[in-house]
Design an enzyme around this catalytic site. Structure first.
Site, PDB file in Angstrom:
ATOM      1  N   SER A  81      61.213  42.115   2.517  1.00  0.00           N
ATOM      2  CA  SER A  81      60.723  40.728   3.217  1.00  0.00           C
ATOM      3  C   SER A  81      58.639  40.943   3.174  1.00  0.00           C
ATOM      4  CB  SER A  81      61.665  40.069   4.424  1.00  0.00           C
ATOM      5  OG  SER A  81      61.481  41.447   5.302  1.00  0.00           O
ATOM      6  N   LYS A 115      52.515  32.012  -2.189  1.00  0.00           N
ATOM      7  CA  LYS A 115      53.847  31.994  -1.004  1.00  0.00           C
ATOM      8  C   LYS A 115      54.444  30.811  -1.295  1.00  0.00           C
ATOM      9  CE  LYS A 115      55.332  34.185   2.841  1.00  0.00           C
ATOM     10  NZ  LYS A 115      56.803  33.706   2.837  1.00  0.00           N
TER      11      LYS A 115
HETATM   12  N1  LIG Z   1      57.643  33.677  -1.866  1.00  0.00           N
HETATM   13  C1  LIG Z   1      56.791  34.136  -2.540  1.00  0.00           C
HETATM   14  O1  LIG Z   1      56.357  33.502  -3.713  1.00  0.00           O
HETATM   15  N2  LIG Z   1      56.576  35.300  -2.786  1.00  0.00           N
HETATM   16  N3  LIG Z   1      57.339  36.399  -2.438  1.00  0.00           N
HETATM   17  C2  LIG Z   1      57.290  37.439  -3.044  1.00  0.00           C
HETATM   18  C3  LIG Z   1      57.556  38.980  -2.669  1.00  0.00           C
HETATM   19  C4  LIG Z   1      58.414  38.982  -1.916  1.00  0.00           C
HETATM   20  C5  LIG Z   1      58.320  40.567  -1.785  1.00  0.00           C
HETATM   21  C6  LIG Z   1      58.023  40.429  -2.447  1.00  0.00           C
HETATM   22  O2  LIG Z   1      57.302  40.124  -3.291  1.00  0.00           O
HETATM   23  N4  LIG Z   1      55.826  36.807  -3.673  1.00  0.00           N
HETATM   24  C7  LIG Z   1      55.589  36.100  -3.652  1.00  0.00           C
HETATM   25  N5  LIG Z   1      54.973  35.309  -5.167  1.00  0.00           N
END
Ligand SMILES: NC(=O)n1nc(-c2ccco2)nc1N
Length: 331
Positions: A81, A115
């Site tokens: 996470s 994100k």
């Molecule tokens: N939620 C999201 O868009 N994430 N989450 C990661 C992530 C979580 C752990 C490593 O990379 N990368 C992106 N673009």
């Protein structure tokens, strides 16, 4: 029978083409009744001759028997996470720690990603076929939600081409686009059913459905953002992209395999572009078709990620207090 096998192949091609027309081009070429008739014919042949029900059959996208519960999956590579920063100063402190830890003089390239505000999942492909999908869970153990994930239209049941390892696990976010979320809540209101507070809850609720026919109707989407476990027979030769030492290049390689990649992902030449990407995404936020809750910046160089990853895995609660290096005693 060989007649059935031939017919199944013809139906695969036809239905896949109709799906492409309907979901990708948004211009259906046959009435729904005709589409349903073809799908029913395919399902009836597969029911009569299960050997003809292939892992990448379009019938797998409409969901099957309801489950009683989900089994568990242990992630061979833990699903990380993310730590958060909430200000430019905190970002600077992060970037400084990275530079200091890497003792790097050269500029560090970052891969910048919106994100996505959905659910992190891990997809496992064996010989190019989607064989398992799991939630993040606690990072080590998640829920086996394969039947629901197989109904997500933008997730390939079979990878494109042949430039992929024997076993490939990818990580990404399952989310419900804003339009699907609004339509779902509007129809739930009309039917007096419960509505969801936000697209993230709606995506989580849909993936937790034990009846995959319900999940199949939720119009979920997916963007890939990382790689988990990879295994390949040494004899197999992969294209050079697989050996790329760049997170961004690897995402582009996954896109070539048919895995959807967020179009806003950008490779920054150095940390100075971080602030402008953050501002750009913040101002674009309301125009995006999916919900986000920030941006993610990753050191693009895989070798450097591995080095930093090692330090990150060190316990934060303990440190070694070492004596000064002793002069080498000359024997
Ligand atoms: N939620 C999201 O868009 N994430 N989450 C990661 C992530 C979580 C752990 C490593 O990379 N990368 C992106 N673009």
């Amino acid at each position: 029978s060989s007649a059935n096998a031939t017919r199944v192949q013809a139906l695969h091609q036809l239905i896949n083409q109709l799906n492409h027309q309907y979901y990708d081009l948004d211009e259906p070429s046959v009435p729904d009744a005709e589409y349903d008739r073809l799908m029913r014919e395919l399902i009836s042949i597969e029911t009569a001759e299960p050997a003809l029900r292939l892992l990448d059959s379009p019938s797998q996208k409409v969901g099957g028997q309801a489950l009683k519960s989900f089994s568990q999956v242990t992630h061979q590579v833990p699903m990380l996470s993310l730590d958060n920063v909430f200000s430019a100063d905190e970002w600077q402190a992060f970037a400084k720690r990275v530079k200091d830890r890497l003792l790097s003089k050269s500029t560090i390239k970052y891969c910048a990603e919106p994100k996505l505000d959905g659910l992190a999942v891990s997809l496992r492909y064996e010989n190019g076929f989607l064989v398992q999908a799991a939630t993040r869970g606690d990072g080590a153990v998640g829920e086996n939600i394969t039947v629901n994930v197989r109904t997500i239209k933008s997730i390939p049941l079979k990878l494109t081409g042949d430039n992929y390892p024997d076993i490939l696990e990818v990580r990404g976010e399952v989310f419900m686009p804003k339009a699907s979320f609004n339509a779902l809540n509007a129809s739930a209101l009309k039917k007096g059913e419960k509505t969801f507070a936000n697209p993230r809850n709606a995506a989580a609720g849909s993936l937790r459905q034990l009846d995959s026919k319900v999940a199949a109707k939720r119009n979920l989407a997916f963007y890939v953002y990382g790689i988990g476990y990879v295994e390949q027979a040494s004899s197999q030769t992969l294209g050079e992209q697989w050996l790329e030492n760049s997170h961004y290049q690897r995402l582009c390689q996954l896109k070539l395999l048919g895995l959807p990649m967020c179009p806003e992902v950008k490779l920054l030449s150095d940390a100075s572009e971080v602030a402008s990407f953050y501002q750009y995404i913040m101002q674009e936020r309301d125009n995006l078709s999916y919900e986000i809750d920030g941006t993610v910046f990753k050191v693009d160089d895989i070798a450097l990620q591995k080095k930093l990853g090692f330090v990150a895995r060190a316990p934060r609660w303990a440190t070694a207090y070492k004596f000064p290096a002793q002069e080498e005693t000359t024997q």
